[in-house]
Design a protein around this motif. Structure first.
Motif, mmCIF file in Angstrom:
data_model
loop_
_atom_site.group_PDB
_atom_site.id
_atom_site.type_symbol
_atom_site.label_atom_id
_atom_site.label_comp_id
_atom_site.label_asym_id
_atom_site.label_seq_id
_atom_site.Cartn_x
_atom_site.Cartn_y
_atom_site.Cartn_z
ATOM 1 N N MET A 1 0.836 -1.173 0.000
ATOM 2 C CA MET A 1 0.000 0.000 0.000
ATOM 3 C C MET A 1 0.887 1.243 0.000
ATOM 4 S SD MET A 1 -3.052 1.035 2.585
ATOM 5 C CE MET A 1 -2.252 1.884 3.905
ATOM 6 N N ILE A 2 0.493 2.240 -0.752
ATOM 7 C CA ILE A 2 1.219 3.507 -0.802
ATOM 8 C C ILE A 2 0.418 4.551 -0.042
ATOM 9 C CG2 ILE A 2 2.014 5.373 -2.287
ATOM 10 C CD1 ILE A 2 2.458 3.284 -4.458
ATOM 11 N N THR A 3 1.098 5.269 0.830
ATOM 12 C CA THR A 3 0.477 6.351 1.575
ATOM 13 C C THR A 3 1.254 7.622 1.303
ATOM 14 O OG1 THR A 3 -0.179 4.825 3.333
ATOM 15 C CG2 THR A 3 -0.160 7.165 3.879
ATOM 16 N N PHE A 4 0.566 8.683 0.933
ATOM 17 C CA PHE A 4 1.206 9.971 0.705
ATOM 18 C C PHE A 4 1.139 10.777 1.990
ATOM 19 C CE2 PHE A 4 -0.032 8.538 -3.469
ATOM 20 C CZ PHE A 4 1.103 8.804 -4.208
ATOM 21 N N ALA A 5 2.285 11.312 2.400
ATOM 22 C CA ALA A 5 2.362 12.098 3.632
ATOM 23 C C ALA A 5 3.494 13.102 3.498
ATOM 24 C CB ALA A 5 2.626 11.181 4.826
ATOM 25 N N ARG A 6 3.481 14.084 4.358
ATOM 26 C CA ARG A 6 4.592 15.030 4.400
ATOM 27 C C ARG A 6 5.824 14.287 4.907
ATOM 28 N NH1 ARG A 6 3.125 20.050 3.403
ATOM 29 N NH2 ARG A 6 0.965 20.665 3.700
ATOM 30 N N LEU A 7 6.969 14.681 4.378
ATOM 31 C CA LEU A 7 8.207 14.024 4.773
ATOM 32 C C LEU A 7 8.418 14.097 6.283
ATOM 33 C CD1 LEU A 7 10.559 12.520 3.498
ATOM 34 C CD2 LEU A 7 11.736 14.698 3.252
ATOM 35 N N SER A 8 8.012 15.194 6.888
ATOM 36 C CA SER A 8 8.182 15.367 8.335
ATOM 37 C C SER A 8 7.301 14.410 9.146
ATOM 38 C CB SER A 8 7.890 16.812 8.728
ATOM 39 O OG SER A 8 6.576 17.175 8.340
ATOM 40 N N GLU A 9 6.336 13.774 8.505
ATOM 41 C CA GLU A 9 5.452 12.831 9.190
ATOM 42 C C GLU A 9 5.943 11.388 9.084
ATOM 43 O OE1 GLU A 9 1.740 13.563 7.259
ATOM 44 O OE2 GLU A 9 1.451 15.490 8.238
ATOM 45 N N VAL A 10 6.997 11.176 8.311
ATOM 46 C CA VAL A 10 7.539 9.826 8.109
ATOM 47 C C VAL A 10 8.628 9.578 9.153
ATOM 48 C CG1 VAL A 10 8.718 8.311 6.474
ATOM 49 C CG2 VAL A 10 7.069 10.002 5.641
ATOM 50 N N PRO A 11 8.609 8.433 9.830
ATOM 51 C CA PRO A 11 9.659 8.141 10.808
ATOM 52 C C PRO A 11 11.047 8.164 10.170
ATOM 53 C CG PRO A 11 7.878 6.533 10.966
ATOM 54 C CD PRO A 11 7.622 7.355 9.735
ATOM 55 N N LEU A 12 12.020 8.747 10.888
ATOM 56 C CA LEU A 12 13.376 8.859 10.352
ATOM 57 C C LEU A 12 13.950 7.510 9.943
ATOM 58 C CD1 LEU A 12 15.060 11.536 12.630
ATOM 59 C CD2 LEU A 12 14.321 11.767 10.262
ATOM 60 N N THR A 13 13.681 6.482 10.721
ATOM 61 C CA THR A 13 14.218 5.156 10.383
ATOM 62 C C THR A 13 13.670 4.661 9.045
ATOM 63 O OG1 THR A 13 12.501 4.108 11.726
ATOM 64 C CG2 THR A 13 14.650 4.457 12.759
ATOM 65 N N GLN A 14 12.440 5.014 8.738
ATOM 66 C CA GLN A 14 11.844 4.606 7.470
ATOM 67 C C GLN A 14 12.484 5.374 6.307
ATOM 68 O OE1 GLN A 14 7.586 4.698 7.496
ATOM 69 N NE2 GLN A 14 7.422 3.928 5.403
ATOM 70 N N ILE A 15 12.755 6.657 6.497
ATOM 71 C CA ILE A 15 13.440 7.442 5.475
ATOM 72 C C ILE A 15 14.830 6.875 5.241
ATOM 73 C CG2 ILE A 15 14.393 9.716 4.887
ATOM 74 C CD1 ILE A 15 12.083 10.924 6.573
ATOM 75 N N THR A 16 15.547 6.602 6.324
ATOM 76 C CA THR A 16 16.910 6.072 6.224
ATOM 77 C C THR A 16 16.919 4.734 5.496
ATOM 78 O OG1 THR A 16 17.533 7.223 8.245
ATOM 79 C CG2 THR A 16 18.947 5.407 7.550
ATOM 80 N N THR A 17 16.019 3.849 5.845
ATOM 81 C CA THR A 17 15.929 2.543 5.190
ATOM 82 C C THR A 17 15.672 2.712 3.699
ATOM 83 O OG1 THR A 17 15.125 1.501 7.209
ATOM 84 C CG2 THR A 17 14.664 0.355 5.138
ATOM 85 N N HIS A 18 14.766 3.596 3.359
ATOM 86 C CA HIS A 18 14.430 3.851 1.958
ATOM 87 C C HIS A 18 15.641 4.401 1.201
ATOM 88 C CE1 HIS A 18 12.085 5.066 -1.532
ATOM 89 N NE2 HIS A 18 12.639 6.263 -1.429
ATOM 90 N N MET A 19 16.318 5.381 1.801
ATOM 91 C CA MET A 19 17.445 6.029 1.134
ATOM 92 C C MET A 19 18.662 5.110 1.005
ATOM 93 S SD MET A 19 16.224 8.846 0.154
ATOM 94 C CE MET A 19 17.583 9.904 -0.304
ATOM 95 N N CYS A 20 18.735 4.051 1.809
ATOM 96 C CA CYS A 20 19.847 3.095 1.733
ATOM 97 C C CYS A 20 19.553 1.922 0.805
ATOM 98 C CB CYS A 20 20.183 2.573 3.132
ATOM 99 S SG CYS A 20 20.929 3.817 4.187
ATOM 100 N N ASP A 21 18.351 1.845 0.321
ATOM 101 C CA ASP A 21 17.962 0.740 -0.557
ATOM 102 C C ASP A 21 18.683 0.891 -1.906
ATOM 103 O OD1 ASP A 21 16.596 -0.895 -2.477
ATOM 104 O OD2 ASP A 21 14.838 -0.910 -1.176
ATOM 105 N N PRO A 22 19.403 -0.127 -2.357
ATOM 106 C CA PRO A 22 20.129 -0.047 -3.629
ATOM 107 C C PRO A 22 19.232 0.281 -4.824
ATOM 108 C CG PRO A 22 20.769 -2.017 -2.424
ATOM 109 C CD PRO A 22 19.621 -1.405 -1.683
ATOM 110 N N ARG A 23 17.963 -0.101 -4.746
ATOM 111 C CA ARG A 23 17.048 0.219 -5.847
ATOM 112 C C ARG A 23 16.794 1.714 -5.931
ATOM 113 N NH1 ARG A 23 12.298 -3.567 -4.004
ATOM 114 N NH2 ARG A 23 13.034 -2.632 -2.086
ATOM 115 N N VAL A 24 16.982 2.426 -4.833
ATOM 116 C CA VAL A 24 16.829 3.883 -4.812
ATOM 117 C C VAL A 24 18.161 4.555 -5.133
ATOM 118 C CG1 VAL A 24 16.303 5.864 -3.336
ATOM 119 C CG2 VAL A 24 14.922 3.797 -3.164
#
Length: 63
Positions: A1-24
């Protein structure tokens, strides 16, 4: 499921995990080799500055 939210509402650990993903990271050639929660905090802080320092056109934020 995709949820649209402000970046400030996303947990930092989730942002970090996403940004470290090789597909990204393969689409960001200038991305630093190391990304952690501090880098995610800086990303969120920069995102929060856009309304104050970005460009507005007809009441619409143009970046």
């Amino acid at each position: 499921m995709i949820t649209f939210a402000r970046l400030s509402e996303v947990p930092l650990t989730q942002i970090t995990t996403h940004m470290c993903d090789p597909r990204v990271t393969r689409y960001f050639p200038l991305m630093p080799d190391h990304w952690d929660d501090v880098a995610s905090e800086k990303l969120v802080a920069a995102h929060l500055m856009w309304p104050a320092s970005g460009c507005l056109i007809s009441s619409t934020h143009a970046g």
